[in-house]
Design a protein around this motif. Structure first.
Motif, PDB file in Angstrom:
ATOM      1  N   TRP A   1     -45.493  -5.505  25.638  1.00  0.00           N
ATOM      2  CA  TRP A   1     -46.377  -4.935  24.626  1.00  0.00           C
ATOM      3  C   TRP A   1     -47.514  -5.899  24.306  1.00  0.00           C
ATOM      4  N   PHE A   2     -47.202  -7.183  24.357  1.00  0.00           N
ATOM      5  CA  PHE A   2     -48.163  -8.203  23.918  1.00  0.00           C
ATOM      6  C   PHE A   2     -48.870  -8.884  25.083  1.00  0.00           C
ATOM      7  N   THR A   3     -48.207  -9.012  26.224  1.00  0.00           N
ATOM      8  CA  THR A   3     -48.884  -9.618  27.369  1.00  0.00           C
ATOM      9  C   THR A   3     -49.978  -8.693  27.896  1.00  0.00           C
ATOM     10  N   SER A   4     -49.889  -7.412  27.578  1.00  0.00           N
ATOM     11  CA  SER A   4     -50.907  -6.460  28.045  1.00  0.00           C
ATOM     12  C   SER A   4     -52.093  -6.361  27.093  1.00  0.00           C
ATOM     13  N   SER A   5     -52.018  -7.029  25.934  1.00  0.00           N
ATOM     14  CA  SER A   5     -53.126  -6.975  24.973  1.00  0.00           C
ATOM     15  C   SER A   5     -53.205  -8.296  24.205  1.00  0.00           C
ATOM     16  N   GLU A   6     -54.156  -9.131  24.599  1.00  0.00           N
ATOM     17  CA  GLU A   6     -54.326 -10.419  23.915  1.00  0.00           C
ATOM     18  C   GLU A   6     -54.700 -10.215  22.454  1.00  0.00           C
ATOM     19  N   ALA A   7     -55.511  -9.204  22.168  1.00  0.00           N
ATOM     20  CA  ALA A   7     -55.913  -8.931  20.778  1.00  0.00           C
ATOM     21  C   ALA A   7     -54.697  -8.587  19.928  1.00  0.00           C
ATOM     22  N   LEU A   8     -53.820  -7.725  20.446  1.00  0.00           N
ATOM     23  CA  LEU A   8     -52.610  -7.365  19.707  1.00  0.00           C
ATOM     24  C   LEU A   8     -51.706  -8.572  19.529  1.00  0.00           C
ATOM     25  N   ALA A   9     -51.581  -9.393  20.558  1.00  0.00           N
ATOM     26  CA  ALA A   9     -50.738 -10.588  20.461  1.00  0.00           C
ATOM     27  C   ALA A   9     -51.266 -11.536  19.386  1.00  0.00           C
ATOM     28  N   ASN A  10     -52.580 -11.771  19.383  1.00  0.00           N
ATOM     29  CA  ASN A  10     -53.163 -12.678  18.389  1.00  0.00           C
ATOM     30  C   ASN A  10     -52.994 -12.143  16.973  1.00  0.00           C
ATOM     31  N   GLU A  11     -53.233 -10.852  16.799  1.00  0.00           N
ATOM     32  CA  GLU A  11     -53.095 -10.230  15.481  1.00  0.00           C
ATOM     33  C   GLU A  11     -51.642 -10.293  15.005  1.00  0.00           C
ATOM     34  N   THR A  12     -50.720 -10.015  15.895  1.00  0.00           N
ATOM     35  CA  THR A  12     -49.298 -10.030  15.552  1.00  0.00           C
ATOM     36  C   THR A  12     -48.837 -11.443  15.215  1.00  0.00           C
ATOM     37  N   ALA A  13     -49.281 -12.422  15.992  1.00  0.00           N
ATOM     38  CA  ALA A  13     -48.883 -13.814  15.745  1.00  0.00           C
ATOM     39  C   ALA A  13     -49.386 -14.288  14.390  1.00  0.00           C
ATOM     40  N   PHE A  14     -50.653 -13.998  14.082  1.00  0.00           N
ATOM     41  CA  PHE A  14     -51.217 -14.471  12.817  1.00  0.00           C
ATOM     42  C   PHE A  14     -50.584 -13.749  11.626  1.00  0.00           C
ATOM     43  N   ARG A  15     -50.483 -12.425  11.710  1.00  0.00           N
ATOM     44  CA  ARG A  15     -49.939 -11.664  10.584  1.00  0.00           C
ATOM     45  C   ARG A  15     -48.492 -12.047  10.305  1.00  0.00           C
ATOM     46  N   ASN A  16     -47.673 -12.047  11.343  1.00  0.00           N
ATOM     47  CA  ASN A  16     -46.259 -12.309  11.141  1.00  0.00           C
ATOM     48  C   ASN A  16     -45.967 -13.778  10.873  1.00  0.00           C
ATOM     49  N   GLY A  17     -46.782 -14.676  11.440  1.00  0.00           N
ATOM     50  CA  GLY A  17     -46.645 -16.085  11.101  1.00  0.00           C
ATOM     51  C   GLY A  17     -46.969 -16.344   9.639  1.00  0.00           C
ATOM     52  N   SER A  18     -47.989 -15.641   9.118  1.00  0.00           N
ATOM     53  CA  SER A  18     -48.336 -15.772   7.693  1.00  0.00           C
ATOM     54  C   SER A  18     -47.212 -15.240   6.821  1.00  0.00           C
ATOM     55  N   LEU A  19     -46.647 -14.117   7.230  1.00  0.00           N
ATOM     56  CA  LEU A  19     -45.530 -13.535   6.496  1.00  0.00           C
ATOM     57  C   LEU A  19     -44.345 -14.504   6.465  1.00  0.00           C
ATOM     58  N   GLN A  20     -44.019 -15.073   7.602  1.00  0.00           N
ATOM     59  CA  GLN A  20     -42.921 -16.038   7.647  1.00  0.00           C
ATOM     60  C   GLN A  20     -43.215 -17.283   6.818  1.00  0.00           C
ATOM     61  N   ALA A  21     -44.466 -17.691   6.771  1.00  0.00           N
ATOM     62  CA  ALA A  21     -44.825 -18.856   5.960  1.00  0.00           C
ATOM     63  C   ALA A  21     -44.550 -18.592   4.487  1.00  0.00           C
ATOM     64  N   ALA A  22     -44.808 -17.368   4.039  1.00  0.00           N
ATOM     65  CA  ALA A  22     -44.497 -17.016   2.648  1.00  0.00           C
ATOM     66  C   ALA A  22     -42.986 -17.086   2.409  1.00  0.00           C
ATOM     67  N   TYR A  23     -42.211 -16.572   3.357  1.00  0.00           N
ATOM     68  CA  TYR A  23     -40.751 -16.693   3.218  1.00  0.00           C
ATOM     69  C   TYR A  23     -40.355 -18.164   3.118  1.00  0.00           C
ATOM     70  N   PHE A  24     -41.000 -18.997   3.914  1.00  0.00           N
ATOM     71  CA  PHE A  24     -40.646 -20.413   3.955  1.00  0.00           C
ATOM     72  C   PHE A  24     -40.944 -21.091   2.615  1.00  0.00           C
ATOM     73  N   ILE A  25     -42.077 -20.756   2.006  1.00  0.00           N
ATOM     74  CA  ILE A  25     -42.410 -21.318   0.691  1.00  0.00           C
ATOM     75  C   ILE A  25     -41.362 -20.909  -0.339  1.00  0.00           C
ATOM     76  N   ILE A  26     -40.959 -19.639  -0.322  1.00  0.00           N
ATOM     77  CA  ILE A  26     -39.944 -19.172  -1.262  1.00  0.00           C
ATOM     78  C   ILE A  26     -38.604 -19.870  -0.987  1.00  0.00           C
ATOM     79  N   ALA A  27     -38.273 -20.079   0.275  1.00  0.00           N
ATOM     80  CA  ALA A  27     -37.035 -20.792   0.616  1.00  0.00           C
ATOM     81  C   ALA A  27     -37.071 -22.223   0.095  1.00  0.00           C
ATOM     82  N   LEU A  28     -38.202 -22.900   0.246  1.00  0.00           N
ATOM     83  CA  LEU A  28     -38.331 -24.258  -0.285  1.00  0.00           C
ATOM     84  C   LEU A  28     -38.125 -24.266  -1.799  1.00  0.00           C
ATOM     85  N   ARG A  29     -38.759 -23.312  -2.484  1.00  0.00           N
ATOM     86  CA  ARG A  29     -38.584 -23.219  -3.935  1.00  0.00           C
ATOM     87  C   ARG A  29     -37.134 -22.943  -4.307  1.00  0.00           C
ATOM     88  N   SER A  30     -36.459 -22.134  -3.512  1.00  0.00           N
ATOM     89  CA  SER A  30     -35.065 -21.789  -3.822  1.00  0.00           C
ATOM     90  C   SER A  30     -34.155 -23.005  -3.751  1.00  0.00           C
TER      91      SER A  30
END
Length: 196
Positions: free
Chosen positions: A109-138
């Motif tokens: 799905w992602f090797t066939s579309s660099e744009a989709l891969a980049n968008e998915t990596a940035f969006r989901n990496g940002s989402l995970q970073a928010a989880y990580f901040i909350i985990a640190l606070r916890s």
């Protein structure tokens, strides 16, 4: 999973938690950082993509190299933080999908579309970073997420070998309440949402 969290827990994670700029001279153990990762990794991402990558900077030589790449307003708080996490994502996160999402050929799905891969990596990496901040606070840690750095320089100094891309930085430690700014307002429900 149906219990409502106590007000005390919500205060620690959200309503009373603050973005810290000054730090107590108290180390953060590597075990605590690993524990935060082991909590945050369970947050959902698209196709279980899990593109977040983190580089923890705590040694003096590495911290000095990082401080050279941050803006003047961020130098002191970064230098004094026990740990600074470089929050990054792996543009080739899809290479892990045969392991992380074995139900389908999700890698294609992602090797066939660099744009989709980049968008998915940035969006989901940002989402995970928010989880990580909350985990640190916890776990009783304070955080200071920030922009204000030379991304190309941070990538050259710390990420180029892996090919990861920087998103933002997070200072981690035990905050000094005497160095907090007055709490800033937030938008109300009515100001920031629509119900259709």
């Amino acid at each position: 999973m149906s219990d409502i969290l106590t007000q005390e827990v919500l205060a620690q994670l959200f309503t009373e938690a603050r973005t810290h700029n000054g730090w107590q001279d108290k180390p953060v153990s590597p075990e605590l950082l690993k524990q935060a990762w082991d909590i945050a990794k369970w947050g959902p991402t698209s196709a279980n993509a899990s593109p977040l990558r983190v580089v923890f900077i705590s040694g003096k030589a590495a911290k000095d190299r990082l401080v050279e790449a941050v803006s003047d307003g961020n130098k002191l708080k970064t230098a004094s933080a026990p740990v600074t996490a470089i929050i990054a994502h792996d543009p080739k996160f899809y290479d892990q999908l045969p392991k992380l999402f074995p139900h389908a050929d999700a890698r294609s799905w992602f090797t066939s579309s660099e744009a989709l891969a980049n968008e998915t990596a940035f969006r989901n990496g940002s989402l995970q970073a928010a989880y990580f901040i909350i985990a640190l606070r916890s776990l009783g840690l304070d955080t200071g997420p920030m922009s204000g750095f030379d991304a190309a320089e941070v990538e050259k100094r710390f990420l180029s070998e892996k090919g990861w891309k920087v998103n933002f930085l997070v200072n981690i430690g035990y905050g000094d309440p005497a160095k907090l700014f007055e709490r800033l307002p937030r938008l109300s429900f009515d100001e920031a949402t629509l119900t259709l």
